[in-house]
Design an enzyme around this catalytic site. Sequence first.
Site, PDB file in Angstrom:
ATOM      1  N   LYS A   1       0.854  -1.215  -0.004  1.00  0.00           N
ATOM      2  CA  LYS A   1      -0.044  -0.063   0.105  1.00  0.00           C
ATOM      3  C   LYS A   1       0.878   1.153   0.193  1.00  0.00           C
ATOM      4  CE  LYS A   1      -3.454   2.553   2.755  1.00  0.00           C
ATOM      5  NZ  LYS A   1      -4.554   2.468   3.789  1.00  0.00           N
TER       6      LYS A   1
ATOM      7  N   HIS B   1      -9.117 -31.902 -33.616  1.00  0.00           N
ATOM      8  CA  HIS B   1      -9.948 -30.810 -33.166  1.00  0.00           C
ATOM      9  C   HIS B   1     -10.815 -31.214 -32.082  1.00  0.00           C
ATOM     10  CE1 HIS B   1      -8.633 -28.428 -36.705  1.00  0.00           C
ATOM     11  NE2 HIS B   1      -8.892 -29.239 -37.449  1.00  0.00           N
TER      12      HIS B   1
END
Length: 508
Positions: free
Chosen positions: A139, A270
């Site tokens: 922070k 696929h």
Amino acid sequence: MATKKIQSALISVYYKDNLEPIIALLKKHGVKIYSTGGTQKFIEGQGAEVIPVEELTSYPSIFGGRVKTLHPKIFGGILFRRDNEGDVSQAGEYDIPAIDLVIVDLYPFEETVASGASEADIIEKIDIGGISLIRAAAKNFKDVTIIASKDQYTELEGRLSAQDGATTLADRRYFAAQAFQVSSNYDTHIFNYFNREENIPALKVSETKAKALRYGENPHQNAHFYGNMDDLFDQLNGKELSYNNLVDVDAAVNLIAEFKGETAFAILKHTNACGVALASTVKEAYQKAFEADTTSAFGGVLVTNQTVDKEAAEEMHSLFFEVLIAPDFTEDALEVLKGKKNRILLKQKMGLPGTKMIKTLLNGVIEQDKDLATETKADFTVATKKAPTEAEKDALVFAAKICKHTKSNTIILSNESQLFSSGVGQTSRVDALLQAIEKAKAFGFDLNGAVMASDAFFPFPDCVEIAHKAGITAVVQPGGSIKDQLSIDYCDANGIAMVMTGVRHFKH
């Protein structure tokens, strides 16, 4: 100031690996070091002076180490704003020293859960002081540098060495972002541990390992893989896996996992199987899988659940394929297969973990359980007057396993050990069946005596009628249509055996 010389540091870490160069740099630059317990002893062992945290706070480590750094003199030293007159005045009033660098890591919560430890041990690995220090320092990144993981030691060492013991504002912002990534990941795993029983409807996913892929499904799409592929596979040869490779590999290992205790081989394209077979050897299983569709196998992904030997390797070597996955390879098989440098060879080390599936959709995310249901002969309910023979039941189980992993609408035609053909991803189940029949004929399969599997029920008797005329003698399907009886009646009138499972396997 954008660039700040580090004058004081708080170091309290669980892992001390590779910390030595950092200590040497801090010692070189005369940095005042505060520390606790084992870390203090480690730093002193490096010949650096250390001020114990207890000396700063006037409190000992209490409650079995649960409280060590939770004190205003620690958090005040991290959080006070150096450019705020009020903060500076209060720091002086309460004799709070500035802390410019915080190096802290977190107790190994994930590792403790994974080890199968007791809940009491797991709870003790929920870090309180560490996570608070990380958030406080991140922070106040304008003034403080935070290192929240041993993985960042090398980066810090490089920047301090290059900048004469100082960090830039950009450095501190970067390390703050890394720190919040560490803390958010940590909290995610803690929540998911508790939520295994509580079932709070919230989705928390956190992956800290990311790999940039060459591109996504197409070259104009950027893509990343998030996860640790090394846990699953050793890559023994070939180029880097692409996005499409990864999708196919996932489908392949899920399919082959259905055939435990058998020698199985599958070829996928696929995500759909164009060849699947069982046999006594990997070579024979490959040959039978390849026969199902010698065209689609080109450029496919191959997978087996047995060790690939030289005979199998020589048989498949002439085929161009993208990936081969197996639990192991003999040395002479590898010598053959590595003859093509781009061919990807993956040694699978473990099965796929997890029981959930997640997918982005619209403006949100959908999540579901994985489809882990696999029907056996014991799950079959005979719906027709004629029951399938034992051989037909074996064939129906085999076909149903493949059907489960094939895009809907799908139809699978097979015997007990070889996929003959499939109808994949069709908008009509009739179209799927017609596609499968035509494909089987194209590759020379005689469907007389074959079986058929469907991923969902038949709303009309048209599919069983078409299948019967093609030579199909037994059918497996979920059932559940209000018109099931129409299909049953046709089968009864034409000597076809039909079983129902009660389990649908749509795959979109």
